[in-house]
Scaffold this motif. Sequence first.
Motif, PDB file in Angstrom:
ATOM      1  N   ASN A   3       0.811  -1.173  -0.041  1.00 39.12           N
ATOM      2  CA  ASN A   3      -0.040  -0.027  -0.087  1.00 39.12           C
ATOM      3  C   ASN A   3       0.831   1.314   0.055  1.00 39.12           C
ATOM      4  OD1 ASN A   3      -2.576  -1.375  -0.044  1.00 39.12           O
ATOM      5  ND2 ASN A   3      -2.742  -1.378   2.329  1.00 39.12           N
ATOM      6  N   VAL A   4       2.015   1.061   0.485  1.00 41.09           N
ATOM      7  CA  VAL A   4       3.120   2.417   0.426  1.00 41.09           C
ATOM      8  C   VAL A   4       3.587   2.623  -0.811  1.00 41.09           C
ATOM      9  CG1 VAL A   4       4.826   3.500   1.381  1.00 41.09           C
ATOM     10  CG2 VAL A   4       3.398   2.072   3.112  1.00 41.09           C
ATOM     11  N   PHE A   5       3.821   1.684  -1.541  1.00 40.17           N
ATOM     12  CA  PHE A   5       4.567   1.673  -2.785  1.00 40.17           C
ATOM     13  C   PHE A   5       4.051   2.263  -3.848  1.00 40.17           C
ATOM     14  CE2 PHE A   5       6.323  -0.212  -6.655  1.00 40.17           C
ATOM     15  CZ  PHE A   5       7.262   0.167  -6.786  1.00 40.17           C
ATOM     16  N   PRO A   6       4.398   3.391  -4.308  1.00 44.00           N
ATOM     17  CA  PRO A   6       3.251   4.016  -5.580  1.00 44.00           C
ATOM     18  C   PRO A   6       3.756   3.455  -6.865  1.00 44.00           C
ATOM     19  CG  PRO A   6       5.172   5.579  -4.688  1.00 44.00           C
ATOM     20  CD  PRO A   6       5.186   4.349  -3.929  1.00 44.00           C
ATOM     21  N   MET A   7       2.821   2.467  -7.371  1.00 42.93           N
ATOM     22  CA  MET A   7       2.853   2.008  -8.633  1.00 42.93           C
ATOM     23  C   MET A   7       3.463   2.729  -9.916  1.00 42.93           C
ATOM     24  SD  MET A   7       2.548  -1.095  -7.285  1.00 42.93           S
ATOM     25  CE  MET A   7       2.118  -2.139  -8.754  1.00 42.93           C
ATOM     26  N   MET A   8       2.866   3.986  -9.667  1.00 38.88           N
ATOM     27  CA  MET A   8       3.109   4.999 -10.930  1.00 38.88           C
ATOM     28  C   MET A   8       4.799   4.901 -11.287  1.00 38.88           C
ATOM     29  SD  MET A   8       0.624   5.508 -12.776  1.00 38.88           S
ATOM     30  CE  MET A   8       1.234   6.777 -14.024  1.00 38.88           C
ATOM     31  N   ILE A   9       5.593   4.893 -10.250  1.00 36.62           N
ATOM     32  CA  ILE A   9       6.878   4.781 -10.545  1.00 36.62           C
ATOM     33  C   ILE A   9       7.499   3.578 -11.457  1.00 36.62           C
ATOM     34  CG2 ILE A   9       7.862   2.943  -8.632  1.00 36.62           C
ATOM     35  CD1 ILE A   9       9.669   5.490  -7.863  1.00 36.62           C
ATOM     36  N   ILE A  10       6.696   2.671 -11.481  1.00 37.75           N
ATOM     37  CA  ILE A  10       7.147   1.684 -12.355  1.00 37.75           C
ATOM     38  C   ILE A  10       7.204   2.225 -13.963  1.00 37.75           C
ATOM     39  CG2 ILE A  10       6.537  -0.552 -13.744  1.00 37.75           C
ATOM     40  CD1 ILE A  10       5.395  -1.569 -10.790  1.00 37.75           C
ATOM     41  N   PRO A  11       6.187   2.812 -14.409  1.00 34.93           N
ATOM     42  CA  PRO A  11       6.324   3.433 -15.870  1.00 34.93           C
ATOM     43  C   PRO A  11       7.128   4.331 -16.086  1.00 34.93           C
ATOM     44  CG  PRO A  11       4.050   3.875 -15.231  1.00 34.93           C
ATOM     45  CD  PRO A  11       4.645   2.828 -13.984  1.00 34.93           C
ATOM     46  N   VAL A  12       7.292   5.529 -15.094  1.00 35.25           N
ATOM     47  CA  VAL A  12       8.120   6.384 -15.199  1.00 35.25           C
ATOM     48  C   VAL A  12       9.532   5.938 -15.047  1.00 35.25           C
ATOM     49  CG1 VAL A  12       9.168   8.631 -13.917  1.00 35.25           C
ATOM     50  CG2 VAL A  12       6.579   8.034 -13.953  1.00 35.25           C
ATOM     51  N   ALA A  13       9.863   4.987 -14.209  1.00 36.28           N
ATOM     52  CA  ALA A  13      11.281   4.538 -14.422  1.00 36.28           C
ATOM     53  C   ALA A  13      11.313   3.492 -15.698  1.00 36.28           C
ATOM     54  CB  ALA A  13      11.420   3.474 -13.122  1.00 36.28           C
ATOM     55  N   ALA A  14      10.647   2.995 -16.141  1.00 31.99           N
ATOM     56  CA  ALA A  14      10.848   2.265 -17.258  1.00 31.99           C
ATOM     57  C   ALA A  14      11.025   3.067 -18.515  1.00 31.99           C
ATOM     58  CB  ALA A  14       9.505   1.350 -17.460  1.00 31.99           C
ATOM     59  N   TYR A  15      10.375   4.178 -18.524  1.00 32.21           N
ATOM     60  CA  TYR A  15      10.528   5.332 -19.520  1.00 32.21           C
ATOM     61  C   TYR A  15      12.087   5.836 -19.343  1.00 32.21           C
ATOM     62  CZ  TYR A  15       9.522   8.850 -22.965  1.00 32.21           C
ATOM     63  OH  TYR A  15       9.749   9.758 -24.235  1.00 32.21           O
TER      64      TYR A  15
END
Length: 130
Positions: A3-15
């Motif tokens: 619940n703490v981990f923001p999932m939107m970091i995944i596409p930002v980091a992948a990009y």
Amino acid sequence: MFNVFPMMIIPVAAYAVAAFMGVDMSAGVFAVPMVNGSLELSVGDILIILGMLMLFVELIKSAGSGTATIVNHGLSMLIFVIAMALFLLMGQFGTAAFFLITLMTLMDTVAGFVVTIVAARRDLAVGGEA
């Protein structure tokens, strides 16, 4: 922890990884055959799809009102600020695909706060009626 981990970091980091490796975001990855031709998906398109999936997960997680949810909203805001800075200041991030991912991080931040406030207000209203 989930619940703490923001999932939107995944596409930002992948990009970011793809951009710093010099990947052409408009390069076609594969084509989906259709009746009227084919639908060609590029690297940027796939990252946008990944971002939409992560945004969906984030919106579901934002319905909570605990401490972990509040921390998640703060981290989501940090990701939005980082994504906006990358979009405005770094040349390889100035694409339509990353702009849409940045808008998704904004929507995650705003929707998360709004959903949490509405859920908390409803909890207070239910508790206040007793």
